[in-house]
Design a protein around this motif. Sequence first.
Motif, mmCIF file in Angstrom:
data_model
loop_
_atom_site.group_PDB
_atom_site.id
_atom_site.type_symbol
_atom_site.label_atom_id
_atom_site.label_comp_id
_atom_site.label_asym_id
_atom_site.label_seq_id
_atom_site.Cartn_x
_atom_site.Cartn_y
_atom_site.Cartn_z
ATOM 1 N N SER A 102 8.380 -14.069 2.992
ATOM 2 C CA SER A 102 7.337 -13.779 2.010
ATOM 3 C C SER A 102 6.280 -14.873 2.063
ATOM 4 N N TYR A 103 5.019 -14.483 2.080
ATOM 5 C CA TYR A 103 3.958 -15.485 2.122
ATOM 6 C C TYR A 103 2.688 -14.931 1.487
ATOM 7 N N GLY A 104 1.855 -15.846 1.007
ATOM 8 C CA GLY A 104 0.618 -15.442 0.367
ATOM 9 C C GLY A 104 -0.391 -14.936 1.382
ATOM 10 N N ASP A 105 -1.058 -13.849 1.041
ATOM 11 C CA ASP A 105 -2.085 -13.292 1.929
ATOM 12 C C ASP A 105 -3.412 -13.975 1.611
ATOM 13 N N ASN A 137 -5.773 -14.701 3.665
ATOM 14 C CA ASN A 137 -6.891 -14.046 4.347
ATOM 15 C C ASN A 137 -7.509 -12.977 3.457
ATOM 16 N N LYS A 138 -6.655 -12.185 2.818
ATOM 17 C CA LYS A 138 -7.146 -11.159 1.903
ATOM 18 C C LYS A 138 -7.834 -11.791 0.711
ATOM 19 N N PRO A 173 -2.249 -12.287 -3.492
ATOM 20 C CA PRO A 173 -1.537 -11.147 -2.894
ATOM 21 C C PRO A 173 -0.389 -11.650 -2.015
ATOM 22 N N ILE A 174 0.696 -10.885 -1.973
ATOM 23 C CA ILE A 174 1.879 -11.287 -1.206
ATOM 24 C C ILE A 174 2.111 -10.321 -0.057
ATOM 25 N N LYS A 175 2.432 -10.872 1.115
ATOM 26 C CA LYS A 175 2.828 -10.063 2.260
ATOM 27 C C LYS A 175 4.285 -10.387 2.583
ATOM 28 N N THR A 176 5.000 -9.416 3.075
ATOM 29 C CA THR A 176 6.396 -9.646 3.449
ATOM 30 C C THR A 176 6.646 -9.109 4.858
ATOM 31 N N GLU A 177 7.574 -9.752 5.549
ATOM 32 C CA GLU A 177 8.033 -9.291 6.850
ATOM 33 C C GLU A 177 9.554 -9.370 6.860
#
Length: 229
Positions: free
Chosen positions: A109-112, A114-115, A162-166
């Motif tokens: 999990s990491y903060g987006d 770029n967005k 915003p949060i992105k997950t992989e």
Amino acid sequence: MKSFFTLIISLCASAHLLAQKYEPTTLWPYAFAEFMAGEVYSAGGKADKGMLNIHLLHGDLHKLNGDEITSVGEVADSAVIGSSVFVKVDGCFCQILAREGKVTILKKSYGDFNKLMSGTGAYGTTLTASGRRELTSIEIGGINQTSHGILLQSRGNGQYLPIKTEHLVVVETAEGETVVEASSRSVRGIIPESRRGEWKSAVKSAGIKWGRDESAKTLASLLNSFLTK
């Protein structure tokens, strides 16, 4: 990583990150709403207790030292925070969602940012490329400001992050660990070629949804069964 997997195998029924009603901000860019009691493990398995959190800029591990927030990611190999278990992969601390035999499913999990930097300007208008902000222009809690007390007071003044997950799959082998993206194409690539048709049918029958936390346990069990037969 392997020594830590052995050490914490009983803790792998971990809680999901960011499941609580909590939204990180630029002034509180952390996985958890509060620093939580936990243990930091070095590569040799040595434990150090403290109040911990995961910073969402680079997935770094942060620890409270009095009022000061410090990074301990460079010396740590893994950590337990509350009921969640993390291991470091390529410098980023990822949560263990499930483990079965030689297979482990991780969530990154990491903060987006770029967005965030190319988001909206005044009155909701979209920023153009020339109006794009630089990361250095944004005050980031735990980086620009490392006083825990000050961050607690100002956390509500930050911008929503915003949060992105992989999702990642780690497979233990005699040579070490193989890490691939938890996607249909990437995982299919580590299945023996003679069984890939069977694998495709098994994934469909199991109802696996790629990139979903709720499918992690099923994916780990199924993949382990294909890699150990």
